[in-house]
Design a protein around this motif. Structure first.
Motif, PDB file in Angstrom:
ATOM      1  N   GLU A 261      12.919  14.650  -6.695  1.00 19.37           N
ATOM      2  CA  GLU A 261      14.035  15.129  -7.791  1.00 19.37           C
ATOM      3  C   GLU A 261      15.253  15.668  -6.585  1.00 19.37           C
ATOM      4  OE1 GLU A 261      12.193  18.064 -10.065  1.00 19.37           O
ATOM      5  OE2 GLU A 261      11.567  16.567 -11.420  1.00 19.37           O
ATOM      6  N   LEU A 262      14.811  16.485  -5.608  1.00 16.25           N
ATOM      7  CA  LEU A 262      15.791  17.101  -4.590  1.00 16.25           C
ATOM      8  C   LEU A 262      16.619  15.930  -3.902  1.00 16.25           C
ATOM      9  CD1 LEU A 262      13.650  19.961  -3.041  1.00 16.25           C
ATOM     10  CD2 LEU A 262      15.918  20.004  -4.062  1.00 16.25           C
ATOM     11  N   ILE A 263      16.050  14.776  -3.636  1.00 11.91           N
ATOM     12  CA  ILE A 263      16.489  13.536  -2.748  1.00 11.91           C
ATOM     13  C   ILE A 263      17.689  13.051  -3.697  1.00 11.91           C
ATOM     14  CG2 ILE A 263      15.992  11.474  -1.997  1.00 11.91           C
ATOM     15  CD1 ILE A 263      13.626  12.375  -0.851  1.00 11.91           C
ATOM     16  N   LYS A 264      17.626  13.140  -5.174  1.00  7.80           N
ATOM     17  CA  LYS A 264      18.546  12.833  -5.907  1.00  7.80           C
ATOM     18  C   LYS A 264      19.826  13.417  -5.829  1.00  7.80           C
ATOM     19  CE  LYS A 264      15.369  10.662  -9.410  1.00  7.80           C
ATOM     20  NZ  LYS A 264      14.802  10.771 -10.795  1.00  7.80           N
ATOM     21  N   ILE A 265      19.871  14.800  -5.353  1.00  9.22           N
ATOM     22  CA  ILE A 265      20.890  15.737  -5.562  1.00  9.22           C
ATOM     23  C   ILE A 265      21.477  15.520  -3.926  1.00  9.22           C
ATOM     24  CG2 ILE A 265      21.603  18.039  -5.582  1.00  9.22           C
ATOM     25  CD1 ILE A 265      19.173  18.496  -7.311  1.00  9.22           C
ATOM     26  N   PHE A 266      20.789  15.474  -2.884  1.00  4.66           N
ATOM     27  CA  PHE A 266      20.975  15.530  -1.491  1.00  4.66           C
ATOM     28  C   PHE A 266      20.174  14.884  -0.672  1.00  4.66           C
ATOM     29  CE2 PHE A 266      18.298  18.596  -0.519  1.00  4.66           C
ATOM     30  CZ  PHE A 266      18.174  18.767   0.948  1.00  4.66           C
ATOM     31  N   THR A 267      20.752  14.245   0.481  1.00  4.08           N
ATOM     32  CA  THR A 267      19.931  13.246   1.518  1.00  4.08           C
ATOM     33  C   THR A 267      19.767  14.084   2.639  1.00  4.08           C
ATOM     34  OG1 THR A 267      20.317  11.288   0.498  1.00  4.08           O
ATOM     35  CG2 THR A 267      19.423  11.282   2.565  1.00  4.08           C
ATOM     36  N   PRO A 268      18.505  14.703   2.982  1.00  2.00           N
ATOM     37  CA  PRO A 268      18.354  15.286   4.424  1.00  2.00           C
ATOM     38  C   PRO A 268      18.540  14.341   5.548  1.00  2.00           C
ATOM     39  CG  PRO A 268      16.380  15.183   3.369  1.00  2.00           C
ATOM     40  CD  PRO A 268      17.439  14.597   2.298  1.00  2.00           C
ATOM     41  N   ASP A 269      18.584  14.855   6.831  1.00  2.46           N
ATOM     42  CA  ASP A 269      18.511  13.921   7.820  1.00  2.46           C
ATOM     43  C   ASP A 269      17.243  13.636   8.196  1.00  2.46           C
ATOM     44  OD1 ASP A 269      21.400  13.860   8.341  1.00  2.46           O
ATOM     45  OD2 ASP A 269      21.351  15.939   8.889  1.00  2.46           O
ATOM     46  N   LEU A 270      16.255  14.553   8.009  1.00  2.81           N
ATOM     47  CA  LEU A 270      14.981  14.726   8.647  1.00  2.81           C
ATOM     48  C   LEU A 270      13.980  15.283   7.571  1.00  2.81           C
ATOM     49  CD1 LEU A 270      12.890  13.999  10.974  1.00  2.81           C
ATOM     50  CD2 LEU A 270      13.485  16.390  11.858  1.00  2.81           C
ATOM     51  N   ILE A 271      12.891  14.748   7.330  1.00  2.90           N
ATOM     52  CA  ILE A 271      11.975  15.398   6.223  1.00  2.90           C
ATOM     53  C   ILE A 271      10.660  15.695   7.123  1.00  2.90           C
ATOM     54  CG2 ILE A 271      10.495  14.876   4.605  1.00  2.90           C
ATOM     55  CD1 ILE A 271      12.415  13.186   3.158  1.00  2.90           C
ATOM     56  N   LEU A 272      10.238  16.775   7.141  1.00  5.13           N
ATOM     57  CA  LEU A 272       8.897  17.054   7.533  1.00  5.13           C
ATOM     58  C   LEU A 272       7.850  16.909   6.642  1.00  5.13           C
ATOM     59  CD1 LEU A 272       9.629  20.096   9.654  1.00  5.13           C
ATOM     60  CD2 LEU A 272       9.687  17.709  10.352  1.00  5.13           C
ATOM     61  N   LEU A 273       6.925  15.921   6.421  1.00  4.94           N
ATOM     62  CA  LEU A 273       6.232  15.494   5.348  1.00  4.94           C
ATOM     63  C   LEU A 273       4.659  15.651   5.570  1.00  4.94           C
ATOM     64  CD1 LEU A 273       5.910  14.297   2.525  1.00  4.94           C
ATOM     65  CD2 LEU A 273       5.918  11.962   3.704  1.00  4.94           C
ATOM     66  N   ASP A 274       4.034  16.644   4.654  1.00  5.40           N
ATOM     67  CA  ASP A 274       2.492  16.565   4.781  1.00  5.40           C
ATOM     68  C   ASP A 274       1.804  15.338   3.838  1.00  5.40           C
ATOM     69  OD1 ASP A 274       0.014  17.636   4.849  1.00  5.40           O
ATOM     70  OD2 ASP A 274       0.306  18.942   3.236  1.00  5.40           O
ATOM     71  N   VAL A 275       0.711  15.038   4.359  1.00  2.00           N
ATOM     72  CA  VAL A 275       0.077  13.682   3.856  1.00  2.00           C
ATOM     73  C   VAL A 275      -0.599  14.197   2.448  1.00  2.00           C
ATOM     74  CG1 VAL A 275      -1.669  12.172   3.912  1.00  2.00           C
ATOM     75  CG2 VAL A 275      -0.169  12.640   5.856  1.00  2.00           C
ATOM     76  N   PHE A 276      -1.288  15.236   2.470  1.00  2.00           N
ATOM     77  CA  PHE A 276      -1.995  15.562   1.225  1.00  2.00           C
ATOM     78  C   PHE A 276      -1.380  16.808   0.501  1.00  2.00           C
ATOM     79  CE2 PHE A 276      -5.573  14.887   4.290  1.00  2.00           C
ATOM     80  CZ  PHE A 276      -5.910  13.836   4.056  1.00  2.00           C
ATOM     81  N   LEU A 277      -0.685  16.117  -0.478  1.00  2.00           N
ATOM     82  CA  LEU A 277       0.118  16.823  -1.348  1.00  2.00           C
ATOM     83  C   LEU A 277      -0.671  16.993  -2.844  1.00  2.00           C
ATOM     84  CD1 LEU A 277       3.480  15.300  -0.677  1.00  2.00           C
ATOM     85  CD2 LEU A 277       2.801  17.706  -0.182  1.00  2.00           C
ATOM     86  N   PRO A 278      -0.430  17.923  -3.639  1.00  2.00           N
ATOM     87  CA  PRO A 278      -1.163  17.933  -4.692  1.00  2.00           C
ATOM     88  C   PRO A 278      -1.085  16.802  -5.788  1.00  2.00           C
ATOM     89  CG  PRO A 278      -0.067  19.792  -4.551  1.00  2.00           C
ATOM     90  CD  PRO A 278       0.607  18.982  -3.648  1.00  2.00           C
ATOM     91  N   ASP A 279       0.145  16.262  -5.913  1.00  2.00           N
ATOM     92  CA  ASP A 279       0.293  15.105  -6.991  1.00  2.00           C
ATOM     93  C   ASP A 279       0.460  13.676  -6.451  1.00  2.00           C
ATOM     94  OD1 ASP A 279       2.724  15.781  -5.398  1.00  2.00           O
ATOM     95  OD2 ASP A 279       3.955  15.341  -7.366  1.00  2.00           O
ATOM     96  N   MET A 280       0.347  13.722  -4.908  1.00  2.00           N
ATOM     97  CA  MET A 280       0.653  12.386  -4.543  1.00  2.00           C
ATOM     98  C   MET A 280       0.085  12.236  -3.014  1.00  2.00           C
ATOM     99  SD  MET A 280       4.385  11.192  -4.397  1.00  2.00           S
ATOM    100  CE  MET A 280       4.718  11.240  -6.105  1.00  2.00           C
ATOM    101  N   LYS A 281      -0.130  11.264  -2.511  1.00  2.00           N
ATOM    102  CA  LYS A 281      -0.484  11.203  -1.058  1.00  2.00           C
ATOM    103  C   LYS A 281       1.111  10.969  -0.302  1.00  2.00           C
ATOM    104  CE  LYS A 281      -3.427   8.801   2.549  1.00  2.00           C
ATOM    105  NZ  LYS A 281      -4.284   7.854   2.721  1.00  2.00           N
ATOM    106  N   GLY A 282       1.025  11.739   0.865  1.00  2.00           N
ATOM    107  CA  GLY A 282       2.347  11.563   1.586  1.00  2.00           C
ATOM    108  C   GLY A 282       2.998  10.276   1.976  1.00  2.00           C
ATOM    109  N   THR A 283       1.892   9.512   2.150  1.00  6.71           N
ATOM    110  CA  THR A 283       2.324   8.003   2.596  1.00  6.71           C
ATOM    111  C   THR A 283       2.886   7.383   1.398  1.00  6.71           C
ATOM    112  OG1 THR A 283      -0.079   7.496   2.459  1.00  6.71           O
ATOM    113  CG2 THR A 283       0.815   7.973   4.778  1.00  6.71           C
ATOM    114  N   ASP A 284       2.397   7.587   0.274  1.00  5.70           N
ATOM    115  CA  ASP A 284       2.865   6.697  -0.881  1.00  5.70           C
ATOM    116  C   ASP A 284       4.486   7.364  -1.104  1.00  5.70           C
ATOM    117  OD1 ASP A 284       0.763   5.584  -1.374  1.00  5.70           O
ATOM    118  OD2 ASP A 284      -0.224   7.091  -2.627  1.00  5.70           O
ATOM    119  N   LEU A 285       4.636   8.881  -1.182  1.00 10.35           N
ATOM    120  CA  LEU A 285       5.975   9.571  -1.212  1.00 10.35           C
ATOM    121  C   LEU A 285       6.683   8.951  -0.185  1.00 10.35           C
ATOM    122  CD1 LEU A 285       7.675  11.464  -2.221  1.00 10.35           C
ATOM    123  CD2 LEU A 285       6.601  13.319  -0.734  1.00 10.35           C
ATOM    124  N   LEU A 286       6.350   8.524   1.051  1.00 17.31           N
ATOM    125  CA  LEU A 286       7.079   8.062   2.239  1.00 17.31           C
ATOM    126  C   LEU A 286       7.764   6.745   1.371  1.00 17.31           C
ATOM    127  CD1 LEU A 286       8.408   7.768   4.962  1.00 17.31           C
ATOM    128  CD2 LEU A 286       6.053   6.807   5.700  1.00 17.31           C
TER     129      LEU A 286
END
Length: 244
Positions: free
Chosen positions: A45-70
């Motif tokens: 939802e945030l990415i629809k509002i603005f695009t960061p240059d860099l994302i620090l991404l955890d793999v184990f998220l409550p609703d999906m795996k970080g690699t799927d989110l990638l």
């Protein structure tokens, strides 16, 4: 470097870890944390509002795996880089991160010096890409990490340009010798090992101290100038996390 800071989004469900990443990211000149989120859904939802240059991404998220989110992020935007931070130590997750184009992969517990080094290397790579107009194969190798080395799960990108007086082949030899040395050593001793002059070795050792790769101990004797002895830098700051 662009006059605008590198905008960072942190996607991590552990509030303590988020606060630590934010604190240390802000310590590196040229970075600004502009958003944090705990779930993949919020991140999209945030990415629809603005695009960061860099994302620090955890793999184990409550609703999906970080690699799927990638991959979902890749579908929506292309101009964003990702560094994965995770306790996952399986080859499948690492392989998926590489296929998804992650800049680096940091394994928990995070070593703060490696975390900071990775951000600095990202900034250097970004700067090099901004400044280059044409490229040589050596540049390509550097950006695609062909000549890089890996430590503690962190991909370390070779710096494109070295200071005047620092040759990459000699630097590699000094680095390798120090890596294989488990005790402190002075410039004269290392000079005998690699077959170079004392002044040359001293210059490279001081360069590695400046790069925060080595630490120096000054020994005061009774006669003559103090002795400078060098050793691999020890890691003293660690961030521990038991899950995620």
């Amino acid at each position: 470097m662009s006059k605008y800071p590198i905008q960072v989004m942190i996607i991590e469900d552990d509030e303590t870890a988020t606060n630590i990443y934010e604190k240390f990211t802000q310590k590196v000149d040229g970075f600004q944390v502009v958003a944090t989120t705990r779930t993949g859904k919020q991140a999209l939802e945030l990415i629809k509002i603005f695009t960061p240059d860099l994302i620090l991404l955890d793999v184990f998220l409550p609703d999906m795996k970080g690699t799927d989110l990638l991959w979902e992020i890749r579908k929506q935007v292309r101009g964003v880089d990702v560094i994965l931070i995770t306790a996952a130590n399986d080859v499948d997750t690492l392989s998926e991160a590489i296929r998804g184009g992650a800049f680096s992969y940091l394994m928990k517990p995070i070593m703060i010096d490696k975390f900071l080094d990775t951000l600095k290397q990202y900034k250097e790579t970004r700067l090099a890409l901004l400044n280059l107009k044409t490229i040589e194969q050596e540049d390509v190798n550097s950006f695609f990490r062909k000549n890089s080395h890996q430590e503690q799960g962190t991909v370390v990108v070779k710096t494109v340009d070295l200071p005047k007086g620092i040759d990459k082949h000699t630097l590699k030899k000094v680095r390798q010798s120090m890596k294989e040395t488990n005790v402190s050593i002075n410039a004269e001793e290392l000079a005998r090992v690699i077959g170079a002059s004392h002044s040359t070795v001293r210059r490279y050792l001081e360069y590695l101290v400046a790069q925060d790769e080595l630490e120096v101990e000054i020994i005061y004797g009774t006669i003559g100038r103090p002795e400078r002895r060098y050793r691999k830098k020890s890691t003293k700051e660690r961030v521990h996390r038991t899950n995620g």
